[in-house]
Design a protein around this motif. Structure first.
Motif, PDB file in Angstrom:
ATOM      1  N   GLU A   1      32.962 -19.909  -3.516  1.00 42.72           N
ATOM      2  CA  GLU A   1      33.056 -19.508  -2.675  1.00 42.72           C
ATOM      3  C   GLU A   1      32.394 -19.838  -1.486  1.00 42.72           C
TER       4      GLU A   1
ATOM      5  N   GLN B   1      25.715 -20.212   0.522  1.00 48.41           N
ATOM      6  CA  GLN B   1      24.597 -21.147   0.581  1.00 48.41           C
ATOM      7  C   GLN B   1      23.997 -21.656   0.345  1.00 48.41           C
TER       8      GLN B   1
ATOM      9  N   LYS C   1      25.069  -9.733  -7.548  1.00 47.70           N
ATOM     10  CA  LYS C   1      24.599  -8.935  -6.005  1.00 47.70           C
ATOM     11  C   LYS C   1      26.239  -7.903  -5.744  1.00 47.70           C
TER      12      LYS C   1
ATOM     13  N   GLY D   1      33.424 -11.982  -6.452  1.00 46.24           N
ATOM     14  CA  GLY D   1      31.530 -13.089  -6.163  1.00 46.24           C
ATOM     15  C   GLY D   1      31.243 -12.939  -7.986  1.00 46.24           C
TER      16      GLY D   1
ATOM     17  N   ASP E   1      34.882 -16.123   0.464  1.00 43.70           N
ATOM     18  CA  ASP E   1      33.772 -15.561   0.435  1.00 43.70           C
ATOM     19  C   ASP E   1      33.259 -13.560  -0.330  1.00 43.70           C
TER      20      ASP E   1
ATOM     21  N   ASP F   1      27.810 -13.651  -8.872  1.00 45.80           N
ATOM     22  CA  ASP F   1      26.419 -13.813  -8.911  1.00 45.80           C
ATOM     23  C   ASP F   1      26.481 -12.353  -8.784  1.00 45.80           C
TER      24      ASP F   1
ATOM     25  N   LYS G   1      21.337 -15.097  -4.274  1.00 48.24           N
ATOM     26  CA  LYS G   1      23.076 -15.642  -4.636  1.00 48.24           C
ATOM     27  C   LYS G   1      23.536 -15.086  -4.081  1.00 48.24           C
ATOM     28  N   ASN G   2      24.415 -16.650  -2.947  1.00 47.22           N
ATOM     29  CA  ASN G   2      26.054 -16.700  -2.530  1.00 47.22           C
ATOM     30  C   ASN G   2      25.983 -18.078  -2.492  1.00 47.22           C
TER      31      ASN G   2
ATOM     32  N   THR H   1      21.595  -3.448  -1.017  1.00 47.87           N
ATOM     33  CA  THR H   1      22.291  -4.412  -1.427  1.00 47.87           C
ATOM     34  C   THR H   1      20.983  -4.506  -2.622  1.00 47.87           C
TER      35      THR H   1
ATOM     36  N   SER I   1      30.933 -11.368   0.871  1.00 48.25           N
ATOM     37  CA  SER I   1      30.952 -11.211   2.150  1.00 48.25           C
ATOM     38  C   SER I   1      32.200 -10.515   2.445  1.00 48.25           C
TER      39      SER I   1
END
Length: 953
Positions: free
Chosen positions: A299, A196, A780, A776, A674, A778, A193-194, A847, A676
């Motif tokens: 992102e 990458q 998450k 973000g 990003d 997603d 969910k990012n 999370t 995070s």
């Protein structure tokens, strides 16, 4: 056996060369790997590598393979593994993700351990879930790891019953299946969910040529995980969890024959299914020429390019294979050194670059070159990286480069050889796993060391140059570019990218290796003298106070044969810098530590030190400054010389400063993309009460920093040796190393300033506070809940806090993971400090999906309320005491533990011998004490909630 898995010749530590100019401090000569007599193992023709005689390998009539080895490191412990040659590649379309789900279910109910009884039983036996007890699933195999004590015969014997239950008796209870769906989906959310993950989904089909591997990622498909029925997962387990695809590996402090009988007794009853399916072997078909893929994500904060040239894998089974692996490691070392050299330029052409040859997937090896570009500078980054690989392909390597790489390899192998009777059991288990999975040879360290020492000098530059030409080709090549979505229009198209790559090496010339033959020190310092000496027989330490005021605490051990750990500290740190100079001060240690030493720049220093096992790094923290170092006994003097030089002749390098500032500016450019990073920056700001020292460096602060200020601060922090305390832990004789301490520490300058740190009161704010970050795309969310306040530091309180931490971890895992199925891995971390002031923090983190944030916070608070009302259960206290007692027994036999503990007890003014009472002090933990601790420290009047939520749409 694959050398890249056995040892890494891209040294994580810097090695230092001894010089004949240090003659005034005598030591016993130690033969180098080159001069040490070894049994010759001539390479005339490919010969099958032998199998280590110290491992017993057998096979049961049902096809199950077993590996058994007696090993006493650590004492009274064993590593038990179950390896299954079945992973996600064997799943049907309806089973995508169920190989991994099966691994989860092995902990959620078997024939002899219903529901959660397995984890419960092992925790009470001193095995931590997640940290010790664990498993992993990949494309082609699933591996279960079970570390156990062997001083409890019942627990150890039951370990083989546990492995057998995993191998053939998982029950797949429907209620447990349904609860575990949420846990696995949350693991998918945590790991993915990012950006990458989204980029990987675009690039993997290209990299893996649309093979089955591209569509069988171990985490699986969300749609399958939500809807599959019990029959579907039982079918996977029935087909592939069978003895002819399984191995039991046992390494530890036990009797081999007893273990063999246990394996025969527990596993002979397993049977293979009637009409068993053949274990299919899949591959990735080669693709002629070059395939290009350009992928972007909104992102993703970096722009990078990767060039992957795929080759058939080579499993090491013969002497020829082994020599090939040696050449691969030499090649990787030299490529790494060249790229590191480019990184040290005043205006580095990239943020990061690496090129190496290693295993990929699906019986493929690959030459992979990756570069992370500065914003807007992809062309220069790609051309520089490709130009460097082309330089190696066209001109090869120099003799001096190759000799350094050989010395690094010999050092690594000699270290392994010297530690052969102190090797951790887990190292052997990993080797035997590969032998079972791939057929990779396990000849043993005696053979390997002698083989390499006898044959490495047969490798010449012509061999290495031929290898470079073989692995760096234009066939079966994939070129991938990944970048931020906002820069999509600035990225090259396929034609432009190929033009960059194809023309990059047009003007390159042969590499010139600039080396120096000067000694590290031209002149020895005048030794100081020891003013006093005391011993503590209880813990085996000797404390020296030198005339310049420096204190040295020495603890000789036999835990490792080839290791001495050196750590020094004094008080002050960046707390003594003004706010205006803080950024310069904060950069001082990494910049000066990476600038070389005395008259040698970092490149020259690294080349000088290749072939020695030594690592020395200065540091400056918030409240302390010091040295962290390690060395083999034969290189101890070199480590001491480096320590002396960092104190007396630190070097400032304008190029290193400019390069680091340039890199940092580039990293900050897209940091806000990003989620995070944005969240963690907010966490740091809030918990640091928005003090600039606790926050990410800003561009204005970075621009105001100067090398002169950084260098001046570094010199000032190391100008007075009188405030320093050094600890030495490892394989040495006190009498032998005293002259070195007098020579290199006793001679350090002393001003007797009696400095200490400043308490800047950078604490989390008091009161109740909730801060939500919306970032973000997603679904998450991340949650941190933090309790904090004043703390009376001391063993009695500390041990209660340690118990509270583990009890909370147990309860929140049971509640948030097992009961609510809302998270994968909740965590609790409790920290307590005496320096710079008595403070504690209790941090709870997890999370989850955004819809579950409030529910899971409420569940967490409910568990906290229960602890404050009732205290911990007797069972949970038993689990903590068992885990803590067993981990302490192991730690007391480890150099790294004593190095940290002696330094910490010195800083905190504690009696180091108190550690011997630690296990008996566990009796102080009771239901009532945990209740009192929870009530006092989980005080909701000081509670901060920090939440990351997806952006509002």
């Amino acid at each position: 056996m694959n050398l890249s898995k056995h040892f890494s010749v891209t040294l994580a530590v810097v090695a230092v060369a001894a010089t004949s100019s240090i003659a005034q401090v005598k030591r016993k000569p130690t033969p180098s790997p080159k001069s040490k007599p070894v049994a010759a193992v001539p390479v005339v023709k490919p010969t099958v590598l032998p199998t280590d005689q110290d491992v017993l390998i057998g096979k049961l009539p049902n096809g199950l393979t077993y590996y058994i080895r007696h090993n006493e490191q650590p004492k009274n412990r064993a590593e038990l593994y179950l390896v299954v040659k079945a992973g996600s590649i064997l799943e049907t379309d309806a089973q995508q993700g169920l190989a991994h789900f099966t691994e989860h279910m092995a902990f959620n109910g078997t024939r002899d351990f219903p529901k959660n009884e397995l984890v419960n039983y092992l925790q009470k036996s001193g095995v931590r879930f997640g940290a010790d007890l664990n498993a992993r699933t990949s494309f082609d195999e699933t591996i279960y790891q079970l570390p156990l004590p062997t001083d409890s015969a019942e627990v150890f014997k039951n370990g083989f019953n546990i492995l057998a239950n995993w191998a053939g008796y998982v029950t797949f209870d429907q209620s447990e299946l349904d609860k575990e769906r949420g846990v696995v989906l949350e693991e998918q959310r945590l790991r993915g969910k990012n950006a990458q993950e989204r980029l990987s989904l675009q690039t993997l089909p290209v990299l893996l040529n649309n093979s089955r591997y591209a569509s069988r990622l171990p985490i699986g498909q969300e749609s399958v995980l939500k809807t599959f029925d019990a029959a579907t997962i039982k079918s996977f387990y029935h087909d592939w969890y069978r003895p002819d695809l399984q191995a039991v590996i046992a390494v530890g402090d036990f009797d081999v024959k007893t273990v063999e009988e246990l394996i025969k007794n527990k596993f002979s009853g397993l049977t293979n299914p009637a009409g068993e399916k053949p274990r299919a072997i899949y591959n990735v078909p080669a693709a002629p020429g070059t395939v290009v893929k350009i992928a972007t994500d909104a992102e993703f904060p970096y722009t990078l390019a990767q060039i992957v040239v795929k080759h058939p894998a080579r499993v090491v089974k013969t002497t020829t294979d082994y020599m090939h692996d040696v050449r691969v490691n030499l090649f990787n070392y030299m490529m790494s050194q060249r790229l590191d050299e480019l990184q040290r330029k005043p205006d580095p052409p990239f943020l990061y670059a690496r090129a190496s040859y290693s295993a990929l997937v699906a019986k493929q090896d690959a030459f992979s070159a990756v570069v992370v570009a500065k914003p807007g500078d992809l062309q220069n980054a790609v051309k520089t990286l490709v130009g460097e690989t082309e330089r190696a392909r066209k001109f090869g390597f120099t003799l001096t480069e190759l000799e350094r790489a050989k010395q690094a390899t010999l050092v690594q192998m000699q270290n392994a050889f010297n530690e052969r009777d102190k090797t951790n059991s887990a190292n052997f288990v990993r080797q035997y796993s590969q032998h079972f999975i791939t057929g990779e040879a396990i000849p043993g360290i005696d053979f390997e060391y002698n083989f390499i020492a006898s044959n490495i000098n047969k490798i010449g530059t012509a061999d290495m140059n031929a290898m470079a030409a073989q692995v760096i080709t234009e066939q079966n090549r994939v070129i991938i570019v990944e970048g931020p979505e906002k820069d999509k229009d600035k990225l090259p198209d396929e034609k432009t990218l190929l033009t960059w790559v194809n023309t990059a090496g047009a003007g390159v010339t042969a590499y010139v290796d600039n080396v120096t033959i000067r000694p590290l020190m031209e002149k020895l310092p005048t030794p100081g003298k020891i003013a006093s000496e005391t011993t503590d027989e209880a813990i085996g330490t000797t404390t020296l106070v030198l005339e310049n005021g420096l204190t040295a605490i020495l603890k000789p051990t036999q835990f490792k044969n080839d290791q001495i750990l050196i750590n020094g500290y004094s008080f002050g740190g960046t707390s003594l810098a003004s706010d205006a100079d803080f950024t310069s001060a904060n950069l001082a240690a990494p910049i000066i530590g990476g600038s070389g030493i005395a008259d040698f720049n970092q490149g020259q220093l690294e080349k000088m030190l290749a072939g020695k096992n030594v690592n020395v790094s200065p540091y400056i923290a918030d409240a302390t400054q010091g040295i962290s170092a390690s060395a083999s006994p034969r290189d101890f003097e070199t480590a001491m010389q480096l320590i002396y030089l960092y104190f007396t002749q630190p070097r400032k390098d304008e190029d290193i400063w400019k390069g680091n500032i340039s890199q940092t500016r580039s990293i900050l450019t897209n940091r806000g993309l990003d989620p995070s990073s944005v969240y963690q920056d907010t966490v740091s700001a809030v918990l640091g009460n928005y003090n600039m020292r606790a926050m990410v460096t800003t561009l204005p602060n970075l621009n105001a920093a100067t090398l002169d200020k950084a260098y001046s601060f570094f010199k000032d922090r190391f100008a007075d040796a009188s405030g320093f305390t050094f600890t030495f832990v490892g394989n040495f004789d006190v009498g032998v190393i005293k002259p070195y301490i007098e020579a290199y520490l006793g001679s350090l300058p002393s001003t007797r300033k009696k400095e200490t740190y400043r308490d800047l009161k950078i604490y989390p704010p008091a009161g109740q506070l909730t801060k939500t970050v919306y970032k973000g795309q997603d679904d998450k969310s991340s949650v941190q809940m933090l309790f904090s306040g004043d703390y009376q530091y001391g063993e009695a309180n500390n041990i209660q806090m340690d118990a509270l931490e583990e009890v909370m971890n147990i309860k929140l895992t049971e509640r948030l993971r097992e009961q609510e199925s809302g998270v994968y891995s909740p965590g609790v971390r409790i920290t307590y400090n005496k320096i710079p002031a008595g403070r504690y923090t209790v941090t709870i983190y997890f999370t989850c999906s955004s819809a579950n944030v409030d529910k899971l916070i409420a569940a967490t608070m409910d568990e906290i309320s229960k602890l404050k009302l009732n205290g911990a259960t007797a069972t949970d206290i038993q689990k903590f005491v068992a885990e803590e007692a067993r981990s302490t027994q192991v730690q007391l036999k480890e150099n790294v533990f004593w190095a940290g503990y002696l330094g910490g007890s010195s800083q905190n003014g504690e009696n180091a011998a108190d550690i011997l009472k630690h296990v008996s002090n566990l009796e102080q933990i009771t239901v009532e004490s945990t209740k009192a601790t929870a009530t006092k420290y989980l005080n909701t009047s000081n509670l901060i909630k920090l939440i990351l939520m997806p952006e509002k749409k």
